[in-house]
Motif scaffolding. Structure first.
Motif, short mmCIF file in Angstrom:
data_model
loop_
_atom_site.label_atom_id
_atom_site.label_comp_id
_atom_site.label_asym_id
_atom_site.label_seq_id
_atom_site.Cartn_x
_atom_site.Cartn_y
_atom_site.Cartn_z
N PRO A 60 0.80 -1.22 0.00
CA PRO A 60 0.00 0.00 0.00
C PRO A 60 0.84 1.28 0.00
O PRO A 60 0.37 2.33 -0.44
N ASP A 61 2.09 1.19 0.47
CA ASP A 61 2.96 2.36 0.50
C ASP A 61 3.71 2.59 -0.80
O ASP A 61 4.30 3.65 -1.01
N GLY A 62 3.73 1.58 -1.67
CA GLY A 62 4.47 1.69 -2.92
C GLY A 62 5.21 0.40 -3.22
O GLY A 62 4.97 -0.63 -2.59
N LEU B 98 18.79 -0.37 4.33
CA LEU B 98 17.37 -0.10 4.59
C LEU B 98 16.56 -0.37 3.32
O LEU B 98 17.08 -0.22 2.20
N PRO B 99 15.27 -0.74 3.47
CA PRO B 99 14.43 -0.90 2.28
C PRO B 99 14.30 0.42 1.53
O PRO B 99 14.44 1.51 2.09
N LEU B 100 14.02 0.30 0.24
CA LEU B 100 13.81 1.47 -0.61
C LEU B 100 12.39 1.39 -1.16
O LEU B 100 11.98 0.36 -1.72
N VAL B 101 11.62 2.45 -0.97
CA VAL B 101 10.22 2.49 -1.38
C VAL B 101 10.06 3.43 -2.57
O VAL B 101 10.47 4.59 -2.51
N ALA B 102 9.48 2.93 -3.66
CA ALA B 102 9.23 3.74 -4.85
C ALA B 102 7.74 4.05 -4.95
O ALA B 102 6.91 3.15 -4.86
N ARG B 103 7.44 5.34 -5.14
CA ARG B 103 6.05 5.78 -5.28
C ARG B 103 5.85 6.47 -6.61
O ARG B 103 6.76 7.13 -7.13
N VAL B 104 4.63 6.35 -7.15
CA VAL B 104 4.30 6.93 -8.46
C VAL B 104 3.12 7.87 -8.29
O VAL B 104 2.10 7.52 -7.68
N VAL B 105 3.24 9.08 -8.85
CA VAL B 105 2.15 10.05 -8.84
C VAL B 105 1.85 10.45 -10.28
O VAL B 105 2.67 11.13 -10.91
N PRO B 106 0.72 10.03 -10.85
CA PRO B 106 0.37 10.44 -12.22
C PRO B 106 0.15 11.95 -12.27
O PRO B 106 -0.57 12.52 -11.44
N ARG B 107 0.78 12.61 -13.25
CA ARG B 107 0.62 14.05 -13.41
C ARG B 107 -0.32 14.40 -14.55
O ARG B 107 -1.04 15.39 -14.50
N ARG B 108 -0.28 13.62 -15.59
CA ARG B 108 -1.21 13.81 -16.71
C ARG B 108 -1.43 12.48 -17.40
O ARG B 108 -0.48 11.78 -17.73
N ILE B 109 -2.69 12.13 -17.57
CA ILE B 109 -3.05 10.89 -18.25
C ILE B 109 -3.87 11.26 -19.47
O ILE B 109 -4.99 11.76 -19.36
N GLY B 110 -3.30 11.04 -20.64
CA GLY B 110 -3.99 11.34 -21.89
C GLY B 110 -4.16 10.09 -22.72
O GLY B 110 -3.76 8.99 -22.33
N ARG B 111 -4.75 10.26 -23.89
CA ARG B 111 -4.98 9.13 -24.77
C ARG B 111 -3.68 8.63 -25.38
O ARG B 111 -3.50 7.43 -25.58
N ARG B 112 -2.76 9.55 -25.66
CA ARG B 112 -1.51 9.17 -26.33
C ARG B 112 -0.28 9.29 -25.43
O ARG B 112 0.77 8.73 -25.76
N ALA B 113 -0.40 10.00 -24.31
CA ALA B 113 0.78 10.22 -23.47
C ALA B 113 0.40 10.27 -21.99
O ALA B 113 -0.68 10.74 -21.63
N ILE B 114 1.30 9.76 -21.18
CA ILE B 114 1.15 9.80 -19.72
C ILE B 114 2.44 10.37 -19.14
O ILE B 114 3.54 9.97 -19.54
N THR B 115 2.30 11.29 -18.20
CA THR B 115 3.45 11.82 -17.47
C THR B 115 3.32 11.40 -16.01
O THR B 115 2.28 11.64 -15.38
N LEU B 116 4.36 10.78 -15.49
CA LEU B 116 4.37 10.29 -14.12
C LEU B 116 5.49 10.96 -13.33
O LEU B 116 6.60 11.13 -13.84
N ASP B 117 5.20 11.33 -12.09
CA ASP B 117 6.24 11.73 -11.16
C ASP B 117 6.61 10.52 -10.32
O ASP B 117 5.74 9.74 -9.90
#
Length: 289
Positions: free
Chosen positions: A178-180, A235-254
């Motif tokens: 749940p954290d990533g 230590l463990p490393l946690v990766a998180r994803v934040v969608p910034r823009r979701i389009g039909r042809r392109a997606i930008t993720l932080d």
């Protein structure tokens, strides 16, 4: 003299032959990297698709493994500008992809290094079977280990074996929570002797998290990572994803990675993915002034 003679190796490269240092860096040894660094010849670092740990589930070289390669290869470019082996740390790394990666050995060949005091910008191209598959650029701070503390070249001498993992995802060993996406520490992930995670491994984890979060119809076009603090490999490393823009042809993720406190990331990044089908990349060499 052979190409491995110490007299012909760039003086800034550690060790007496190009692969000596690589084989003592756990993350590089785990992914079976080898290097050419003979004075007067192109400086390149390679991955072998015959090693399962470098590949994805389809048998192609994994983009995550290619990120580890790009990070190490661009650092190798900086070594060519030094008068003696000197530690450095990655400040940021960007890779642009040209279509899917092949089921064949890939190399990162360094084209240019620009120095500004203790800062260095290294540019290279990822190639396979003579074809361009990506471009890499990274910036380094010379004379510092991860964390910004003064350091010296690691004196590790043990030659480490390649990873037995059946694919790159298993090499990371990350699990969805749940954290990533959480990667547990392992000696195969280490870069600097702090011990700290290899910058390319951090980038590979963030790339894996990003791709896992989007529809399979999207293919990654580029990824850029900024390293903010040392990621301790204890230590463990946690990766998180934040969608910034979701389009039909392109997606930008932080993207961001932390080690227990989401408000104190050790690395941040951004990925662009598109649905356009891959074409045949063609390199155009322009006149130089």
């Amino acid at each position: 003299m052979s190409r491995h003679d110490p007299e012909k190796l760039y003086p800034g490269f550690p060790g007496t032959e190009p692969n000596q240092h690589l084989r003592t860096i756990p993350a590089c040894a785990a992914l079976g990297m080898w290097q050419r660094a003979t004075v007067g010849e192109p400086v390149s670092t390679s991955l072998d698709a015959a090693l399962p740990a470098t590949c994805d589930a389809d048998g192609r070289v994994s983009r995550g493994a290619a990120l580890v390669l790009a990070d190490q290869a661009t650092a190798g470019g900086v070594f060519t500008t030094l008068s003696r082996p000197t530690p450095m740390m990655t400040l940021d790394l960007r890779v642009d992809w040209f279509g899917p990666l092949p089921a064949a050995a890939i190399s990162c060949i360094i084209d240019e290094v620009t120095r500004e005091g203790d800062l260095a910008l290294s540019r290279g191209r990822l190639v396979a079977e003579g074809r361009p598959i990506g471009a890499a650029v990274a910036r380094y701070l010379i004379g510092s280990m991860p964390g910004g503390t003064p350091g010296r070249m690691d004196e590790r001498h043990d030659v480490l074996p390649p990873s037995p993992a059946p694919c790159f995802a298993d090499y990371l060993g990350a699990e969805s929570t749940p954290d990533g996406l959480v990667m547990q520490p392992g000696v195969e992930h280490v870069g600097a002797p702090l011990p700290a995670y290899h910058g390319g491994v951090i980038a590979g984890l963030l790339e894996h998290a990003g791709v896992s979060s989007v529809d399979a119809a999207f293919r990654p076009l580029d990824i850029e990572i900024r390293f903010l603090a040392p990621a301790l490999a204890t230590l463990p490393l946690v990766a998180r994803v934040v969608p910034r823009r979701i389009g039909r042809r392109a997606i930008t993720l932080d993207l961001e990675a932390h080690q227990g406190d989401p408000d104190r990331p050790v690395a941040i990044g951004r990925m662009l993915a598109i649905t356009d089908p891959a074409g045949d990349p063609v390199r155009h060499d322009l006149p130089r002034g």
